[in-house]
Design a protein around this motif. Structure first.
Motif, short mmCIF file in Angstrom:
data_model
loop_
_atom_site.label_atom_id
_atom_site.label_comp_id
_atom_site.label_asym_id
_atom_site.label_seq_id
_atom_site.Cartn_x
_atom_site.Cartn_y
_atom_site.Cartn_z
N ILE A 26 0.84 -1.20 0.00
CA ILE A 26 0.00 0.00 0.00
C ILE A 26 0.88 1.26 0.00
N ASN A 27 2.02 1.15 0.70
CA ASN A 27 2.89 2.32 0.80
C ASN A 27 3.98 2.35 -0.27
N GLY A 28 3.76 1.59 -1.30
CA GLY A 28 4.68 1.64 -2.43
C GLY A 28 6.03 0.98 -2.18
N ILE A 29 6.10 0.12 -1.16
CA ILE A 29 7.35 -0.61 -0.93
C ILE A 29 7.16 -2.02 -1.47
N TYR A 30 7.91 -2.38 -2.48
CA TYR A 30 7.70 -3.66 -3.14
C TYR A 30 8.41 -4.80 -2.42
N ILE A 31 7.68 -5.89 -2.21
CA ILE A 31 8.27 -7.13 -1.70
C ILE A 31 7.84 -8.21 -2.70
N PRO A 32 8.76 -8.99 -3.22
CA PRO A 32 8.36 -10.02 -4.19
C PRO A 32 7.30 -10.95 -3.60
N HIS A 33 6.30 -11.29 -4.38
CA HIS A 33 5.26 -12.20 -3.89
C HIS A 33 4.54 -12.80 -5.09
N LEU A 34 4.09 -14.03 -4.93
CA LEU A 34 3.32 -14.67 -6.00
C LEU A 34 2.00 -15.23 -5.50
N CYS A 35 2.02 -15.89 -4.34
CA CYS A 35 0.77 -16.55 -3.92
C CYS A 35 -0.21 -15.57 -3.30
N PHE A 36 0.27 -14.47 -2.77
CA PHE A 36 -0.64 -13.46 -2.22
C PHE A 36 -1.24 -12.63 -3.35
N SER A 39 -7.37 -9.84 -3.40
CA SER A 39 -8.61 -10.33 -2.82
C SER A 39 -8.49 -11.73 -2.22
N SER A 40 -7.26 -12.12 -1.96
CA SER A 40 -7.04 -13.46 -1.42
C SER A 40 -7.71 -13.64 -0.06
N PRO A 41 -8.55 -14.66 0.09
CA PRO A 41 -9.27 -14.84 1.35
C PRO A 41 -8.33 -15.16 2.53
N HIS A 42 -7.42 -16.10 2.32
CA HIS A 42 -6.42 -16.36 3.36
C HIS A 42 -5.12 -16.76 2.70
N PRO A 43 -4.05 -16.03 2.99
CA PRO A 43 -2.77 -16.34 2.35
C PRO A 43 -2.29 -17.72 2.79
N HIS A 44 -1.88 -18.56 1.85
CA HIS A 44 -1.35 -19.85 2.29
C HIS A 44 0.17 -19.89 2.26
N ALA A 45 0.78 -18.77 1.97
CA ALA A 45 2.23 -18.61 2.10
C ALA A 45 3.00 -19.75 1.46
N SER A 46 2.69 -20.05 0.21
CA SER A 46 3.34 -21.19 -0.42
C SER A 46 4.49 -20.81 -1.34
N CYS A 47 4.55 -19.57 -1.78
CA CYS A 47 5.59 -19.25 -2.77
C CYS A 47 6.94 -18.96 -2.12
N ARG A 48 6.93 -18.62 -0.85
CA ARG A 48 8.16 -18.38 -0.09
C ARG A 48 9.03 -17.29 -0.70
N LEU A 49 8.40 -16.25 -1.19
CA LEU A 49 9.17 -15.16 -1.79
C LEU A 49 9.11 -13.88 -0.97
N CYS A 50 8.12 -13.77 -0.09
CA CYS A 50 7.86 -12.48 0.53
C CYS A 50 8.59 -12.29 1.86
N PHE A 51 9.70 -12.99 2.04
CA PHE A 51 10.42 -12.91 3.32
C PHE A 51 10.86 -11.49 3.66
N VAL A 52 10.77 -11.17 4.96
CA VAL A 52 11.32 -9.93 5.49
C VAL A 52 11.90 -10.24 6.87
N ASP A 53 12.80 -9.39 7.31
CA ASP A 53 13.27 -9.48 8.69
C ASP A 53 12.45 -8.51 9.52
N VAL A 54 11.94 -8.97 10.67
CA VAL A 54 11.24 -8.03 11.54
C VAL A 54 11.88 -8.07 12.93
N ASP A 55 11.76 -6.96 13.63
CA ASP A 55 12.34 -6.87 14.97
C ASP A 55 11.77 -7.96 15.87
#
Ligand code: SF4
Ligand code: SF4
Ligand code: FES
Lengths: 225, 175
Positions: A26-36, A39-55
């Motif tokens: 939404i804020n214009g920061i791109y993270i690679p993603h395919l399965c999301f 309008s996806s009802p529930h992400p099943h996190a299968s593509c394993r591309l959207c990794f980020v490090d969080v505190d």
């Protein structure tokens, strides 16, 4: 309610309760993603591309399933995140028939976008390439399916209100199937194109467009049960 | 290869599915129903996918997807003489893949397939439990140990002889 998060050092205000991936996109920061997808009802996190490090997390997490918290710090471009993304992406491409010139998704394909973003080649050389014997499946009366372009993201499965699609087989053989629904009326397919529109690559095509695509040299065996 | 579902098999299928119509059944019943069909008919015919999808009110693709995920379900009818070649560790080491290939070549079909006349089918199985006899092949329940490519022909001759004996015992079976 709005909360504050920090992405790569930048403060952004986002809606509470949404995923890190949504907040970033939404804020214009791109993270690679395919399965999301939007309008996806529930992400099943299968593509394993959207990794980020969080505190506070010892290992990278999938941004599509991680819900934002107030004052959460997120890094989208650490070395280990990029490493994970590159290996997942390369593995995906090891089952992909890269032939963009004759593909209808050329220039608006998510794979092309991700390859550019991660600075990796679409024609990977790390792993042997494994392609399925059938490259065009015309079992569905109005949609043509290209198994060797499909990244198995599951968007089409999730988006169809009548579950016309499903995953079939398993392992390397996994494909999307419609079980040869020649009889559209029986399958309720309304030709709404939703599946074709959510497909991030060139794996689904409405048949009216098919003639444009006949230039590619795939063998058009029909998939039989 | 496409196989027409026989009338007999269709009747069996409908009888199985009739038990479930007008009852509320959970999606969790999908696998048990498929197992019942396979047990009675020997495989999952196309019509079964359609029928089960109606019974459970889920899409045909969903039924097909689940069915193809499991190795236990097959989609072509087994032959009258189902040939199983063991490719467990011991048999594998003893060259079972060559035995399999010999059966495949002899019958002109690939593993997992059935000859057009539905007489023979060939499939690979994991350990059948008699590794000392490796490599092992089964025709129906009959075990053939210490298999060799040269023994393949002999097995078919045996089957032919058996068929002729059966034929003599029931001379009217053709009518
Ligand atoms: S799906 Fe994308 S990467 Fe694959 S051939 Fe088509 S355009 Fe190229
Ligand atoms: S056909 Fe497209 S939307 Fe469906 S799983 Fe494959 S890549 Fe994803
Ligand atoms: S978008 Fe998160 S795993 Fe695919």
């Amino acid at each position: 309610m709005k909360i504050q998060i920090q992405v790569d050092g930048k403060h952004v205000e986002v809606q509470q309760g949404i995923s890190v991936l949504k907040a970033c996109l939404i804020n214009g920061i791109y993270i690679p993603h395919l399965c999301f997808f939007e309008s996806s009802p529930h992400p099943h996190a299968s593509c394993r591309l959207c990794f980020v490090d969080v505190d506070g997390e010892p290992l990278p997490v999938t941004a599509c399933t991680y819900i934002v918290k107030d004052r959460l710090g997120i890094q989208t471009n650490t070395e280990r995140v990029r490493q994970l993304q590159r290996s997942a992406f390369t593995l995906l491409l090891s089952m992909h028939e890269v032939n963009c010139k004759s593909c209808h998704a050329n220039k608006r394909c998510e794979l092309q976008k991700i390859a550019k973003f991660l600075n990796t080649a679409l024609k990977q050389k790390t792993y042997p390439t494994y392609l399925k014997p059938i490259s065009i499946d015309q079992n569905h009366p109005c949609i043509t399916y290209y198994p060797n372009r499909c990244v198995l993201c599951g968007r089409c499965v999730q988006s169809c209100q009548y579950s016309v699609f499903s995953f079939a087989q398993r392992g390397f053989e996994t494909t999307i199937t419609t079980f040869g629904n020649r009889d559209v009326t029986e399958q309720h397919c309304e030709n709404c194109r939703r599946c074709v529109e959510v497909c991030p690559v060139g794996a689904l095509l409405m048949n009216s467009h098919q003639h444009q695509n006949q230039i590619n040299g795939g063998n058009s065996n029909e998939m039989s049960i | 290869m496409e196989f027409e579902t026989t009338d007999q098999d269709l009747i069996t299928l409908y009888t199985i599915c009739d038990q479930f119509t007008d009852k509320i059944i959970e999606r969790g019943q999908l696998i048990p129903i498929l197992q019942q069909i396979q047990e009675k008919i020997g495989y999952i015919p196309k019509e079964a996918i359609v029928k089960v999808s109606e019974v459970l009110s889920i899409s045909q693709a969903a039924v097909y997807g689940v069915a193809t995920f499991y190795n236990q379900f097959r989609f072509v009818p087994p032959g009258k003489y189902p040939i199983k070649v063991c490719l467990g560790t011991a048999c594998h080491v003893k060259g079972a893949d060559i035995i399999l290939e010999n059966f495949e070549r002899k019958l002109g079909i690939k593993e997992g397939e059935t000859t057009q006349n539905r007489e023979f089918s060939v499939e690979r199985v994991a350990c059948v439990g008699c590794c000392a006899l490796a490599p092992v092949a089964l025709v129906g329940e009959q075990v053939y140990g210490h298999m060799a490519p040269s023994k393949v022909e002999g097995i078919f001759t045996q089957i032919e002889v058996k068929k002729q004996i059966e034929h003599k015992q029931t001379p009217n079976s053709e009518n």
